[in-house]
Scaffold this motif. Structure first.
Motif, PDB file in Angstrom:
ATOM      1  N   LEU A   5      14.254   4.094   1.293  1.00 57.26           N
ATOM      2  CA  LEU A   5      14.191   2.984   1.001  1.00 57.26           C
ATOM      3  C   LEU A   5      12.930   2.178   1.661  1.00 57.26           C
ATOM      4  O   LEU A   5      12.296   1.572   0.873  1.00 57.26           O
ATOM      5  CB  LEU A   5      15.405   1.945   1.648  1.00 57.26           C
ATOM      6  CG  LEU A   5      15.333   0.716   1.360  1.00 57.26           C
ATOM      7  CD1 LEU A   5      15.580   0.448  -0.077  1.00 57.26           C
ATOM      8  CD2 LEU A   5      16.654  -0.021   1.890  1.00 57.26           C
ATOM      9  N   LEU A   6      12.521   2.649   2.748  1.00 53.49           N
ATOM     10  CA  LEU A   6      11.232   2.434   3.296  1.00 53.49           C
ATOM     11  C   LEU A   6       9.939   2.852   2.526  1.00 53.49           C
ATOM     12  O   LEU A   6       8.960   1.984   2.265  1.00 53.49           O
ATOM     13  CB  LEU A   6      10.941   2.889   4.726  1.00 53.49           C
ATOM     14  CG  LEU A   6       9.855   2.039   5.601  1.00 53.49           C
ATOM     15  CD1 LEU A   6       9.858   0.709   5.612  1.00 53.49           C
ATOM     16  CD2 LEU A   6       9.987   2.923   6.874  1.00 53.49           C
ATOM     17  N   SER A   7      10.045   4.150   2.049  1.00 51.25           N
ATOM     18  CA  SER A   7       9.215   4.540   1.062  1.00 51.25           C
ATOM     19  C   SER A   7       9.012   3.580  -0.244  1.00 51.25           C
ATOM     20  O   SER A   7       7.848   3.507  -0.689  1.00 51.25           O
ATOM     21  CB  SER A   7       9.464   5.883   0.554  1.00 51.25           C
ATOM     22  OG  SER A   7       9.585   6.869   1.438  1.00 51.25           O
ATOM     23  N   TRP A   8      10.115   3.252  -0.873  1.00 55.49           N
ATOM     24  CA  TRP A   8      10.074   2.275  -1.999  1.00 55.49           C
ATOM     25  C   TRP A   8       9.344   0.873  -1.588  1.00 55.49           C
ATOM     26  O   TRP A   8       8.695   0.432  -2.654  1.00 55.49           O
ATOM     27  CB  TRP A   8      11.353   1.919  -2.546  1.00 55.49           C
ATOM     28  CG  TRP A   8      11.774   3.110  -3.140  1.00 55.49           C
ATOM     29  CD1 TRP A   8      12.819   4.038  -3.064  1.00 55.49           C
ATOM     30  CD2 TRP A   8      11.327   3.633  -4.586  1.00 55.49           C
ATOM     31  NE1 TRP A   8      13.178   5.065  -3.980  1.00 55.49           N
ATOM     32  CE2 TRP A   8      12.251   4.718  -4.772  1.00 55.49           C
ATOM     33  CE3 TRP A   8      10.429   3.438  -5.473  1.00 55.49           C
ATOM     34  CZ2 TRP A   8      11.802   5.444  -6.083  1.00 55.49           C
ATOM     35  CZ3 TRP A   8      10.104   3.903  -6.690  1.00 55.49           C
ATOM     36  CH2 TRP A   8      10.931   4.978  -7.166  1.00 55.49           C
ATOM     37  N   LEU A   9       9.599   0.425  -0.628  1.00 53.63           N
ATOM     38  CA  LEU A   9       8.901  -0.712   0.079  1.00 53.63           C
ATOM     39  C   LEU A   9       7.435  -0.422  -0.027  1.00 53.63           C
ATOM     40  O   LEU A   9       6.619  -1.392  -0.354  1.00 53.63           O
ATOM     41  CB  LEU A   9       9.690  -1.060   1.113  1.00 53.63           C
ATOM     42  CG  LEU A   9       8.948  -2.526   2.078  1.00 53.63           C
ATOM     43  CD1 LEU A   9       8.920  -3.574   1.097  1.00 53.63           C
ATOM     44  CD2 LEU A   9       9.735  -2.433   3.292  1.00 53.63           C
ATOM     45  N   TYR A  10       7.034   0.655   0.738  1.00 57.13           N
ATOM     46  CA  TYR A  10       5.729   0.981   0.830  1.00 57.13           C
ATOM     47  C   TYR A  10       5.072   0.931  -0.548  1.00 57.13           C
ATOM     48  O   TYR A  10       3.881   0.469  -0.526  1.00 57.13           O
ATOM     49  CB  TYR A  10       5.243   2.320   1.462  1.00 57.13           C
ATOM     50  CG  TYR A  10       5.530   2.437   2.964  1.00 57.13           C
ATOM     51  CD1 TYR A  10       5.609   1.225   3.829  1.00 57.13           C
ATOM     52  CD2 TYR A  10       6.205   3.573   3.572  1.00 57.13           C
ATOM     53  CE1 TYR A  10       5.881   1.401   5.109  1.00 57.13           C
ATOM     54  CE2 TYR A  10       6.392   3.681   4.974  1.00 57.13           C
ATOM     55  CZ  TYR A  10       6.452   2.553   5.709  1.00 57.13           C
ATOM     56  OH  TYR A  10       6.543   2.714   7.166  1.00 57.13           O
ATOM     57  N   LEU A  11       5.809   1.617  -1.385  1.00 56.71           N
ATOM     58  CA  LEU A  11       5.240   1.752  -2.744  1.00 56.71           C
ATOM     59  C   LEU A  11       4.828   0.373  -3.675  1.00 56.71           C
ATOM     60  O   LEU A  11       3.987   0.170  -4.145  1.00 56.71           O
ATOM     61  CB  LEU A  11       6.081   2.754  -3.718  1.00 56.71           C
ATOM     62  CG  LEU A  11       5.675   2.973  -5.038  1.00 56.71           C
ATOM     63  CD1 LEU A  11       4.196   3.897  -5.029  1.00 56.71           C
ATOM     64  CD2 LEU A  11       6.580   3.809  -5.784  1.00 56.71           C
ATOM     65  N   VAL A  12       5.801  -0.577  -3.295  1.00 55.84           N
ATOM     66  CA  VAL A  12       5.584  -1.829  -3.968  1.00 55.84           C
ATOM     67  C   VAL A  12       4.489  -2.474  -3.308  1.00 55.84           C
ATOM     68  O   VAL A  12       3.774  -3.213  -4.080  1.00 55.84           O
ATOM     69  CB  VAL A  12       7.121  -2.608  -3.951  1.00 55.84           C
ATOM     70  CG1 VAL A  12       6.917  -4.005  -4.393  1.00 55.84           C
ATOM     71  CG2 VAL A  12       8.181  -2.111  -4.719  1.00 55.84           C
ATOM     72  N   LEU A  13       4.450  -2.465  -1.993  1.00 56.99           N
ATOM     73  CA  LEU A  13       3.312  -3.014  -1.295  1.00 56.99           C
ATOM     74  C   LEU A  13       2.098  -2.428  -1.705  1.00 56.99           C
ATOM     75  O   LEU A  13       1.080  -3.338  -1.992  1.00 56.99           O
ATOM     76  CB  LEU A  13       3.585  -2.908   0.306  1.00 56.99           C
ATOM     77  CG  LEU A  13       4.682  -3.783   0.867  1.00 56.99           C
ATOM     78  CD1 LEU A  13       4.978  -3.680   2.145  1.00 56.99           C
ATOM     79  CD2 LEU A  13       4.516  -5.441   0.462  1.00 56.99           C
ATOM     80  N   ALA A  14       2.030  -1.173  -1.777  1.00 58.89           N
ATOM     81  CA  ALA A  14       0.871  -0.437  -2.295  1.00 58.89           C
ATOM     82  C   ALA A  14       0.460  -1.085  -3.778  1.00 58.89           C
ATOM     83  O   ALA A  14      -0.725  -1.300  -3.907  1.00 58.89           O
ATOM     84  CB  ALA A  14       1.279   1.024  -2.452  1.00 58.89           C
ATOM     85  N   GLY A  15       1.451  -1.170  -4.569  1.00 55.52           N
ATOM     86  CA  GLY A  15       1.194  -1.797  -5.871  1.00 55.52           C
ATOM     87  C   GLY A  15       0.475  -3.289  -5.871  1.00 55.52           C
ATOM     88  O   GLY A  15      -0.360  -3.356  -6.590  1.00 55.52           O
ATOM     89  N   LEU A  16       1.298  -3.822  -5.103  1.00 54.44           N
ATOM     90  CA  LEU A  16       0.563  -5.278  -4.978  1.00 54.44           C
ATOM     91  C   LEU A  16      -0.775  -5.283  -4.200  1.00 54.44           C
ATOM     92  O   LEU A  16      -1.626  -6.225  -4.957  1.00 54.44           O
ATOM     93  CB  LEU A  16       1.487  -6.007  -4.086  1.00 54.44           C
ATOM     94  CG  LEU A  16       3.027  -6.365  -4.723  1.00 54.44           C
ATOM     95  CD1 LEU A  16       3.976  -7.152  -3.795  1.00 54.44           C
ATOM     96  CD2 LEU A  16       2.955  -6.893  -6.161  1.00 54.44           C
TER      97      LEU A  16
END
Length: 112
Positions: A5-16
């Protein structure tokens, strides 16, 4: 928070952050350190943070999925930002293409 779940959060932040640095390229006039030093430093910082967060996300997510979603968020977000911030055309074809990208990103998320 669990690692996936943290990885998905990192990924969304990386995309933003990818959207932020793409917009920053425009605002910094192509990383012109002499004319726009603050914009340039912020843009390069967003680039680095985006890649670092992508790397953290890739620890627990398939790299193909993580990279494609990162690029998708960046591409769709940057296109939307361009329309909103820089008066780029918001044609039906462009909006439809963004929708296709979003569908692809959601499809990859659901398949992972």
């Amino acid at each position: 928070m669990s690692a996936p779940l943290l990885s998905w959060l990192y990924l969304v932040l990386a995309g933003l952050l990818e959207v932020a640095w793409a917009v920053g390229l425009k605002l910094s006039r192509g990383l012109d350190l002499t004319a726009r030093p603050v914009h340039t430093v912020l843009t390069v910082s967003a680039m680095a943070a985006s890649v670092i967060l992508l790397g953290l996300a890739a620890r627990h997510l398939p790299i193909g999925t993580a990279y494609a979603i990162w690029v998708g968020i960046g591409a769709a977000g940057t296109a939307i930002a361009g329309m909103m911030l820089f008066d780029e055309p918001a044609t039906l074809a462009r909006i439809a293409a963004i929708a296709v990208i979003v569908v692809g990103v959601v499809g990859l998320k659901l398949a992972s």
